[in-house]
Design an enzyme around this catalytic site. Structure first.
Site, mmCIF file in Angstrom:
data_model
loop_
_atom_site.group_PDB
_atom_site.id
_atom_site.type_symbol
_atom_site.label_atom_id
_atom_site.label_comp_id
_atom_site.label_asym_id
_atom_site.label_seq_id
_atom_site.Cartn_x
_atom_site.Cartn_y
_atom_site.Cartn_z
ATOM 1 C CE LYS A 126 -1.797 1.643 4.061
ATOM 2 N NZ LYS A 126 -1.482 3.057 4.260
ATOM 3 C CG ASN A 127 2.472 2.614 3.592
ATOM 4 O OD1 ASN A 127 1.280 2.849 3.416
ATOM 5 N ND2 ASN A 127 3.005 2.471 4.800
ATOM 6 C CB CYS B 12 -4.322 6.040 10.529
ATOM 7 S SG CYS B 12 -4.613 4.330 10.233
ATOM 8 N NE ARG C 147 -0.224 10.222 10.393
ATOM 9 C CZ ARG C 147 -0.335 9.029 9.821
ATOM 10 N NH1 ARG C 147 -1.358 8.262 10.093
ATOM 11 N NH2 ARG C 147 0.553 8.616 8.956
ATOM 12 C CG ASP D 58 3.118 1.264 9.599
ATOM 13 O OD1 ASP D 58 2.742 2.127 10.410
ATOM 14 O OD2 ASP D 58 3.190 1.470 8.378
ATOM 15 N NE ARG E 70 -6.710 3.869 5.669
ATOM 16 C CZ ARG E 70 -5.724 4.154 6.513
ATOM 17 N NH1 ARG E 70 -5.897 4.031 7.814
ATOM 18 N NH2 ARG E 70 -4.565 4.569 6.078
#
Ligand code: UD1
Length: 417
Positions: free
Chosen positions: A22-23, A116, A121, A306, A398
């Site tokens: 995903k990232n 999230c 952030r 993570d 997600r």
């Protein structure tokens, strides 16, 4: 709203393939906007965050088609420079579109990102870096209005923290700027290398990705490309934790084992037997997990934030005390309350979490509080006695492609309701 019903106590066995990351898919999808032409993106996972990125690309004027795990983007005709609030709020990483839209169109308007909830952030590093490259930024009614009136010009940017997203935004904004950009204290995560590899295959000139100094020489055009996304290292770690906590025996395929080097010693200290190859790992979980004394999250190559929640879930049933220090995000212990409902014994004070191993977890009705925290609940539920109901699983979707089907292939009993 969907939820997962997990019948615990099944030992996991068999083989599993890890899907694309995903990232790195998200910044690469944003990068497909640059210059125009076609990107054929393979191994692109089917995730709600990826769907959100595709919606943004389509809104901006790209044509996007998906066939299985391949996404084909044509960005020849970009019509918009503003991402509407509803699309921005679908995922926090939408901020990475900022650098790409400014590079392509000379201006961009975005509202503040969603995603999230991991405490405050901020995006100050993204903003100050883009300003250095020549972008004027004003905030009006909760929107960031950005304009590079005199074009983007290469410069030296020294990040006060190696932010992944800020490093990606600088890469996207500088790849076609005039002259040379140097990023000092750049993030070194494997996903940065993946983004740079994609851009270099299109004809960009980026050197040093994966190191703390990255040098980008601006180019005038980029080519069309076919590119395959790297495997998702956090999904791989999640599968390994599921195998470990159930005392299972699982072969996890399609991973770059170098990318998870900081996590493997922790699995070994927990008593797992690992056979590590370059692109797969066989894990054999112990009958009783052993505690791990000191796990500190750090920027890559340190232990990834993570992975904190999945590894914590695994250590809830260890034969002693484990300790975590979360150095990257505030409020990244929201899963603790939910794990406690299942019988875990965890105390949090500020950055530190102390996990006293318990003999057993018990099935309970719990709520995914964020993406990795949600995955941690699935791992705990796999080992718990009885049935767990995990609500708010949109967080999990997600970042995990049908997590229940993947674990069920290994012998778990999970139903999506
Ligand atoms: C990315 C990952 C996320 C991972 C994180 C850290 C994506 C889509 N997400 O998030 O899964 O947990 O890296 O590995 O790739 N910060 C600032 N100012 C800024 C930017 C960041 O203070 O302008 C702070 C953040 O609040 C946080 C820390 O820096 O405390 C790390 O953030 P960053 O590396 O930017 O993470 P993300 O790119 O948001």
């Amino acid at each position: 709203m969907e939820r997962l019903i997990v019948e615990g106590g099944k030992r996991l066995n068999g083989e599993i393939d890890v899907h694309g990351a995903k990232n790195s898919s998200l910044p690469i999808l944003a990068a497909s906007l640059l210059y125009g032409g076609q990107t054929v993106l393979k191994n692109c996972p089917k995730l709600s965050d990826v769907d959100a990125a595709i919606k943004i690309l389509t809104y901006l004027g790209c044509t996007v088609e998906r066939e299985g795990d391949t996404v084909i983007i044509n960005s020849d005709h970009i019509a918009q420079t503003e991402i509407p609030e509803n699309l921005m709020h679908e995922m926090r990483s939408s901020i990475v579109f900022l650098g790409a839209i400014i590079s392509r169109m000379g201006k961009a308007t975005l509202s503040f990102p969603g995603g999230c909830e991991l405490g405050p952030r901020p995006i100050d590093l993204h903003i100050s870096s883009l300003q250095k490259l020549g972008v004027d930024i004003v905030e009006e009614y909760g929107k960031l209005c950005c304009q590079a009136t005199n074009g983007l010009k290469g410069c030296k940017i020294n990040l006060s923290f190696p932010s992944v997203g800020a490093t990606e935004n600088i890469l996207l904004a500088s790849v076609m700027s005039k002259g040379e950009t140097i990023i000092l204290n750049a993030a070194q995560e494997p996903e940065i290398i993946d983004l740079a590899n994609y851009l270099n295959q299109r004809g960009a000139r980026i050197k040093g990705a994966g190191k703390s100094t990255i040098v980008i020489e601006g180019v005038e055009k980029l080519n069309s490309v076919e590119y395959s996304v790297m495997p998702d290292r956090i999904v791989a770690i999640t599968y390994l934790c599921g195998a470990a906590i159930t005392g299972g025996d699982v072969l996890v395929n399609h991973i770059n084992t170098d990318d998870i080097e900081s996590v493997l010693p922790i699995l070994e200290q927990a008593g797992c037997k690992l056979s590590v190859y370059s692109n797969k790992i066989n894990i054999s979980g112990p009958s009783i997990i052993r505690p791990v004394k000191n796990i500190r999250t750090m920027p890559y190559p340190g232990f990834p934030t993570d992975a904190q929640a999945p590894i914590m879930a695994m250590l809830t049933v260890a034969s002693g005390t484990s300790m975590f220090v979360e150095n990257i995000f505030e409020s990244r212990y929201k899963h603790v309350g939910e794990l406690t409902r299942m019988g875990a014994d965890i105390k949090v004070e500020g950055k530190v979490a102390v996990v006293e191993g318990v003999k057993k977890l018990y099935g309970a009705s719990v709520e995914a509080t964020d993406l990795r925290g949600g995955a941690a609940l699935v791992i705990a539920a796999l080992a718990a006695q009885g049935v767990s109901k995990i609500n708010h699983i949109y967080h999990i979707d997600r970042g995990y492609e049908t997590i229940e089907e993947q674990f069920n292939k290994l012998g778990a009993k999970i139903i999506r309701e």
